[in-house]
Structure formats: C-alpha cells, structure tokens
Design a protein around this motif. Structure first.
Motif, PDB file in Angstrom:
ATOM      1  N   SER A  79       0.823  -1.207   0.000  1.00 29.27           N
ATOM      2  CA  SER A  79       0.000   0.000   0.000  1.00 29.27           C
ATOM      3  C   SER A  79       0.860   1.261   0.000  1.00 29.27           C
ATOM      4  CB  SER A  79      -0.940   0.010   1.209  1.00 29.27           C
ATOM      5  OG  SER A  79      -1.707   1.198   1.230  1.00 29.27           O
ATOM      6  N   ALA A  80       1.806   1.338   0.919  1.00 22.32           N
ATOM      7  CA  ALA A  80       2.657   2.528   0.990  1.00 22.32           C
ATOM      8  C   ALA A  80       3.475   2.703  -0.283  1.00 22.32           C
ATOM      9  CB  ALA A  80       3.589   2.431   2.197  1.00 22.32           C
ATOM     10  N   LEU A  81       4.012   1.591  -0.805  1.00 22.90           N
ATOM     11  CA  LEU A  81       4.837   1.676  -2.014  1.00 22.90           C
ATOM     12  C   LEU A  81       4.030   2.068  -3.242  1.00 22.90           C
ATOM     13  CD1 LEU A  81       7.086  -1.485  -1.482  1.00 22.90           C
ATOM     14  CD2 LEU A  81       7.761   0.913  -1.196  1.00 22.90           C
ATOM     15  N   SER A  82       2.724   1.826  -3.210  1.00 27.72           N
ATOM     16  CA  SER A  82       1.870   2.258  -4.320  1.00 27.72           C
ATOM     17  C   SER A  82       1.430   3.714  -4.163  1.00 27.72           C
ATOM     18  CB  SER A  82       0.637   1.351  -4.440  1.00 27.72           C
ATOM     19  OG  SER A  82      -0.204   1.483  -3.307  1.00 27.72           O
ATOM     20  N   GLN A  83       1.359   4.171  -2.914  1.00 30.81           N
ATOM     21  CA  GLN A  83       0.986   5.571  -2.676  1.00 30.81           C
ATOM     22  C   GLN A  83       2.136   6.525  -2.988  1.00 30.81           C
ATOM     23  OE1 GLN A  83      -1.411   6.449   0.993  1.00 30.81           O
ATOM     24  NE2 GLN A  83      -1.182   4.249   1.371  1.00 30.81           N
ATOM     25  N   TRP A  84       3.365   6.063  -2.772  1.00 35.57           N
ATOM     26  CA  TRP A  84       4.558   6.856  -3.101  1.00 35.57           C
ATOM     27  C   TRP A  84       5.504   5.930  -3.854  1.00 35.57           C
ATOM     28  CZ3 TRP A  84       5.941  11.907  -2.942  1.00 35.57           C
ATOM     29  CH2 TRP A  84       7.283  12.216  -3.153  1.00 35.57           C
ATOM     30  N   THR A  85       5.549   6.084  -5.173  1.00 35.09           N
ATOM     31  CA  THR A  85       6.273   5.156  -6.034  1.00 35.09           C
ATOM     32  C   THR A  85       7.714   5.609  -6.279  1.00 35.09           C
ATOM     33  OG1 THR A  85       5.651   6.318  -8.059  1.00 35.09           O
ATOM     34  CG2 THR A  85       4.095   4.650  -7.223  1.00 35.09           C
ATOM     35  N   VAL A  86       8.461   4.765  -6.935  1.00 37.17           N
ATOM     36  CA  VAL A  86       9.824   5.129  -7.335  1.00 37.17           C
ATOM     37  C   VAL A  86       9.801   6.362  -8.229  1.00 37.17           C
ATOM     38  CG1 VAL A  86      11.852   4.380  -8.632  1.00 37.17           C
ATOM     39  CG2 VAL A  86      10.722   2.790  -7.073  1.00 37.17           C
ATOM     40  N   ASP A  87       8.835   6.423  -9.143  1.00 31.74           N
ATOM     41  CA  ASP A  87       8.712   7.610  -9.999  1.00 31.74           C
ATOM     42  C   ASP A  87       8.464   8.870  -9.182  1.00 31.74           C
ATOM     43  OD1 ASP A  87       9.180   6.236 -12.331  1.00 31.74           O
ATOM     44  OD2 ASP A  87       7.058   6.029 -12.870  1.00 31.74           O
ATOM     45  N   ASP A  88       7.693   8.723  -8.110  1.00 31.86           N
ATOM     46  CA  ASP A  88       7.455   9.870  -7.230  1.00 31.86           C
ATOM     47  C   ASP A  88       8.759  10.327  -6.588  1.00 31.86           C
ATOM     48  OD1 ASP A  88       4.655  10.049  -7.619  1.00 31.86           O
ATOM     49  OD2 ASP A  88       4.317   8.434  -6.168  1.00 31.86           O
ATOM     50  N   THR A  89       9.568   9.369  -6.158  1.00 25.61           N
ATOM     51  CA  THR A  89      10.866   9.706  -5.562  1.00 25.61           C
ATOM     52  C   THR A  89      11.745  10.428  -6.570  1.00 25.61           C
ATOM     53  OG1 THR A  89      10.807   7.852  -4.003  1.00 25.61           O
ATOM     54  CG2 THR A  89      12.974   8.742  -4.541  1.00 25.61           C
ATOM     55  N   ILE A  90      11.835   9.867  -7.770  1.00 22.44           N
ATOM     56  CA  ILE A  90      12.678  10.472  -8.813  1.00 22.44           C
ATOM     57  C   ILE A  90      12.210  11.882  -9.138  1.00 22.44           C
ATOM     58  CG2 ILE A  90      13.332  10.304 -11.249  1.00 22.44           C
ATOM     59  CD1 ILE A  90      13.202   7.208 -10.867  1.00 22.44           C
ATOM     60  N   ASN A  91      10.905  12.039  -9.330  1.00 23.28           N
ATOM     61  CA  ASN A  91      10.356  13.358  -9.672  1.00 23.28           C
ATOM     62  C   ASN A  91      10.551  14.361  -8.542  1.00 23.28           C
ATOM     63  OD1 ASN A  91       9.506  12.386 -12.154  1.00 23.28           O
ATOM     64  ND2 ASN A  91       7.457  11.870 -11.428  1.00 23.28           N
ATOM     65  N   PHE A  92      10.376  13.892  -7.314  1.00 23.24           N
ATOM     66  CA  PHE A  92      10.555  14.768  -6.159  1.00 23.24           C
ATOM     67  C   PHE A  92      11.967  15.344  -6.137  1.00 23.24           C
ATOM     68  CE2 PHE A  92      12.157  15.118  -1.771  1.00 23.24           C
ATOM     69  CZ  PHE A  92      11.289  16.062  -1.242  1.00 23.24           C
ATOM     70  N   PHE A  93      12.969  14.481  -6.243  1.00 19.68           N
ATOM     71  CA  PHE A  93      14.339  14.973  -6.174  1.00 19.68           C
ATOM     72  C   PHE A  93      14.727  15.792  -7.400  1.00 19.68           C
ATOM     73  CE2 PHE A  93      14.746  11.557  -2.938  1.00 19.68           C
ATOM     74  CZ  PHE A  93      15.189  12.368  -1.891  1.00 19.68           C
ATOM     75  N   SER A 396       6.848   5.607   3.492  1.00 21.64           N
ATOM     76  CA  SER A 396       6.152   5.613   4.776  1.00 21.64           C
ATOM     77  C   SER A 396       6.026   7.034   5.320  1.00 21.64           C
ATOM     78  CB  SER A 396       6.846   4.683   5.778  1.00 21.64           C
ATOM     79  OG  SER A 396       8.206   4.991   5.941  1.00 21.64           O
ATOM     80  N   GLY A 397       7.042   7.867   5.104  1.00 18.14           N
ATOM     81  CA  GLY A 397       6.950   9.260   5.522  1.00 18.14           C
ATOM     82  C   GLY A 397       5.846  10.009   4.799  1.00 18.14           C
ATOM     83  N   PHE A 398       5.751   9.772   3.502  1.00 12.65           N
ATOM     84  CA  PHE A 398       4.684  10.400   2.705  1.00 12.65           C
ATOM     85  C   PHE A 398       3.306   9.974   3.191  1.00 12.65           C
ATOM     86  CE2 PHE A 398       1.567   9.901  -0.677  1.00 12.65           C
ATOM     87  CZ  PHE A 398       1.483  11.199  -1.166  1.00 12.65           C
ATOM     88  N   VAL A 399       3.119   8.665   3.364  1.00  8.98           N
ATOM     89  CA  VAL A 399       1.813   8.130   3.765  1.00  8.98           C
ATOM     90  C   VAL A 399       1.365   8.728   5.096  1.00  8.98           C
ATOM     91  CG1 VAL A 399       0.664   6.037   4.572  1.00  8.98           C
ATOM     92  CG2 VAL A 399       1.987   5.991   2.446  1.00  8.98           C
ATOM     93  N   ILE A 400       2.261   8.763   6.069  1.00 10.32           N
ATOM     94  CA  ILE A 400       1.891   9.269   7.386  1.00 10.32           C
ATOM     95  C   ILE A 400       1.499  10.754   7.316  1.00 10.32           C
ATOM     96  CG2 ILE A 400       2.759   9.770   9.703  1.00 10.32           C
ATOM     97  CD1 ILE A 400       4.548   7.235   9.384  1.00 10.32           C
ATOM     98  N   ALA A 401       2.206  11.520   6.487  1.00 10.96           N
ATOM     99  CA  ALA A 401       1.919  12.951   6.389  1.00 10.96           C
ATOM    100  C   ALA A 401       0.523  13.234   5.862  1.00 10.96           C
ATOM    101  CB  ALA A 401       2.960  13.627   5.488  1.00 10.96           C
ATOM    102  N   GLN A 402      -0.048  12.288   5.146  1.00 12.81           N
ATOM    103  CA  GLN A 402      -1.398  12.489   4.600  1.00 12.81           C
ATOM    104  C   GLN A 402      -2.478  12.332   5.660  1.00 12.81           C
ATOM    105  OE1 GLN A 402      -1.071  13.393   1.244  1.00 12.81           O
ATOM    106  NE2 GLN A 402       1.060  13.004   1.877  1.00 12.81           N
ATOM    107  N   GLN A 403      -2.130  11.784   6.829  1.00 16.47           N
ATOM    108  CA  GLN A 403      -3.151  11.310   7.768  1.00 16.47           C
ATOM    109  C   GLN A 403      -3.551  12.340   8.826  1.00 16.47           C
ATOM    110  OE1 GLN A 403      -4.232   8.544   6.530  1.00 16.47           O
ATOM    111  NE2 GLN A 403      -2.413   8.402   5.212  1.00 16.47           N
ATOM    112  N   PHE A 404      -2.574  13.029   9.404  1.00 14.57           N
ATOM    113  CA  PHE A 404      -2.904  13.869  10.559  1.00 14.57           C
ATOM    114  C   PHE A 404      -3.356  15.264  10.163  1.00 14.57           C
ATOM    115  CE2 PHE A 404       1.812  13.646  10.234  1.00 14.57           C
ATOM    116  CZ  PHE A 404       2.073  14.964   9.889  1.00 14.57           C
TER     117      PHE A 404
END
Length: 404
Positions: A79-93, A396-404
């Motif tokens: 679930s977490a790996l689908s919410q924040w993918t490798v492409d998301d990491t690449i694009n973010f940086f 996991s950092g991305f997923v948690i930030a969406q919650q609170f």
C-alpha cells in the motif's frame, strides 16, 4: 530533574527522528499546510543518509516492489509503495535539482555523488515550509493524554514537556550506535501494547571462526563474483573475503535471510561451468596446470588458496572423474557455515521491528492507539541492499503525512 510545565503546542504532529522517514514526513506535511516539530537527538538531521552508499546515497531502486522486502506480512508494504512510487521519488528529487544516475541492478545515486545534497533538499524545504527542527533533543517519554500525547524531552540540559495530537515514530532501528541508533521506537511500541517482531542485524557481514578461519584470512581483500543462495533466496553479486569472514554485496544480501547455525552456498563461477571449461581447454592444452587455469578465472592468490582443497598441480589431461566431481562441488556449491555476524554497528539495517499486524497498511497508524504512527526502519519491513530501504522510508513518511 523535574519536568517543566507541559507546553501546549500548535503543531499538527511531533516527529521523533530526523532520518529519511521523518524528513519526508515533515516536508510532505508542509506541502499540505500542516506544521510539524521534528525532535532529533543528533546535532544534525540525516546522519544515516550522509554515510549511506559510502557518502553517495543510493536513494532508491528502479526495480522496487514488495518482493524486495522481508516482513512477517510480505504484503504489508504494497500500500505505501503504491501511494509513493519510485517515480514519485525520482520526480521529487528532480524538482529540487537532483538527477539520478543508475548504477548496477537499478540502484539510483545522485549525479553529484554527494549524500549531503539529498539532506539539503529536506533541510531547505523544512525551512521554506515552516517546519520546525530541534536538534540535540532527546525524547525521554511519550504518554497518552486527553486529546493526544505528552512528549517529555531533554534539550539544552533541561527536561521539558510538550503536547501534540499526533506522534510519528521515525526514530530508526538499532544499527550504527555512533549515529544515535536506539531501540526507542520499539520501546514506545511495547509501552502502548504493540507486539514487536524479534530484531536482528540485517545486511551485515558474516564471521567465520574455527578451523576454516585461517583459510578466509589468507584471502582478505579478494573479491569474486558469485551466486550465493540457500533454500529461501539467491543473489548474484560480488563477495569480499576479509580477515574475519565474508562481506560484499552478495553476503550482505544473503545475511538478511540467514539465521545462526544455518549454512548457505556459493557458486563461485555462476555464469560458466568449470567442467566444460576444463574439457575445452584440455582439448587444446592438455599439459596446462589446473592452477594456471584457475588463476585465469580468479586472482592468483585465490587459485593458490584452492590448493588445500583441489589438485591444482595436476595438468588438465591427468584430472580424473573424481577430480572433476570435486571441482564441480567446490566451485559451484561451496558450503559456508558462518559463526555469526558483525552486529548492529556493521549492519546496514535491522530486521524485525514493530509488528505490521499492529498497524494499518494504508495509514501506518497504530490500530490500538489513534494518532500514533510508525514509519521507516522501526517497522517490520526490511529491504534488500541497493536503495530499497530508502524507498520504504520515503513512502512511509509520505503516507503518514497524509493522515494527521
């Protein structure tokens, strides 16, 4: 020392730990207009990021799937790996000026080869997004209170308390004590009644003692490309002989699937067959010594070390069927029984951690404790060598930030 009066914070969450997971959580929360306070016991954030990959930081892996992670629940990370993918990491940086270069097996490093550039992305964003970081701040306790949690911490020699509706445990695992590693996240989990899967060092060099030790010692510094396997898994990468045993990428990988008392095997010529090579060479050069053939496949030192196990002074023409069978077994099924491992201070990561059954796979919130989240290495999700653990931390950092 008695704690000062509890301060009511205006933070949406307090993040304990300034590593990869905590930094990503703070930044992503900032993007959503939320405010976080990060409490980091070191004098800087991202200490483990800075030493990763020899200071170059292998920040993700192009081949990441849930299959590259060890967990009591192998599906948990999906679930977490689908919410924040490798492409998301690449694009973010890339958005913040870091382009990646692929090394072997999908490993992505910054083109600058500087891990500090990764950390600077986060520290700059935290400043821009008004996310607060307190360094040299050690959290002593986390307790539930009406409307959230009370965090007791020591900073500048004073013990104080602060409240927050949400707490993110991103305090990492046990490896590398000199970087501030501790079991604090696991202790907090147990305190709140959460099960913790037994922890052991992972991605760690293995030791050899006893009668075989001297054989390994003489080869210290020699590296060989191998297939290393047991009944559970197989890896093809380099191994490195050391004066105390074995290291190198393939050994670190298999160590995560090894338990004390077990054996594993090494195919020291995985892409060729030693009998076929001998047969072909014997047809044209029958008087060639086996030693010289082996020295052409490995280093001379390694070929000579095999003299204690193989008839290396025989010429190829005189090798018997029994000799060839011995060669097959030794070269392609070399048996290794480690005495142990080099421990947490030489391990890349920790295996085990907060039981995934205690957490929501979609939110990483503790099922029994609303508002308490666990991410990164303290969770029972352990990746292979090569950027996988960073991808889990970012996700996991991305997923948690969406919650609170």
């Amino acid at each position: 020392m008695c704690a000062n009066l509890t301060k009511q914070s205006n933070f949406d969450a307090i993040i304990i730990g300034g590593g990869a997971c905590g930094l990503m959580c703070a930044v992503q929360a900032g993007f959503l207009g939320k405010r976080t306070l990060m409490l980091e016991r070191n004098d800087r954030v991202g200490a483990k990021i800075l030493i990763s990959g020899g200071g170059r930081c292998n920040y993700t892996n192009l081949h990441t799937t849930a299959q590259q992670f060890i967990s009591a629940n192998p599906h948990f990370s999906k679930s977490a790996l689908s919410q924040w993918t490798v492409d998301d990491t690449i694009n973010f940086f890339e958005t913040y000026g870091i382009t990646g270069q692929e090394k072997t097996l999908g490993q992505l490093f910054p083109t600058t080869n500087k891990a500090k550039d990764i950390v600077e992305v986060f520290t700059n964003l935290c400043a821009d997004l008004d996310q607060t970081i307190w360094l040299e701040t050690e959290v002593k306790a986390v307790e539930q209170a009406q409307g959230g949690f009370v965090i007791t911490y020591e900073r500048y020699g004073k013990t104080q308390q602060i409240t927050s509706p949400n707490v993110v445990m991103a305090s990492g695992g046990l490896p590398v004590q000199k970087l501030g590693a501790s079991d604090f996240g696991l202790r907090i989990a147990r305190q709140f009644g959460l099960n913790v899967v037994k922890t052991v060092p992972a991605l760690v060099p293995l030791t050899i003692t006893g009668k075989d030790q001297s054989w390994y010692e003489q080869l210290s510094g020699n590296s060989i490309f191998c297939r290393v396997w047991n009944e559970r898994i197989s890896f093809e990468e380099n191994i490195l002989f050391t004066h105390w045993g074995l290291s190198g990428p393939a050994i670190l990988q298999i160590s995560s699937y090894w338990q004390a008392g077990e054996v594993f095997y090494m195919d020291m010529l995985p892409q060729q067959n030693i009998t076929d090579l001998i047969t072909a060479e014997r047809a044209t050069n029958p008087k060639k010594l086996l030693l010289n053939l082996l020295a052409g496949l490995y280093t001379r030192k390694f070929a000579e070390a095999l003299s204690s196990m193989l008839p290396v002074q025989k010429n190829l023409a005189s090798l018997s069927k029994a000799d060839l069978e011995l060669m097959e077994q030794l070269i392609h099924e070399f048996k290794v029984k480690p005495a142990g491992d080099k421990g947490y201070d030489k391990a890349e990561v920790m295996r085990g951690g907060v039981d995934t059954d205690e957490l929501s796979s979609k939110t990483l919130e503790a099922k029994k404790v609303p508002g308490l989240y666990f991410g990164g290495e303290c969770v029972d999700v352990t990746g292979w060598l090569g950027g996988y653990n960073f991808q889990w931390a970012w996700a996991s950092g991305f997923v948690i930030a969406q919650q609170f």
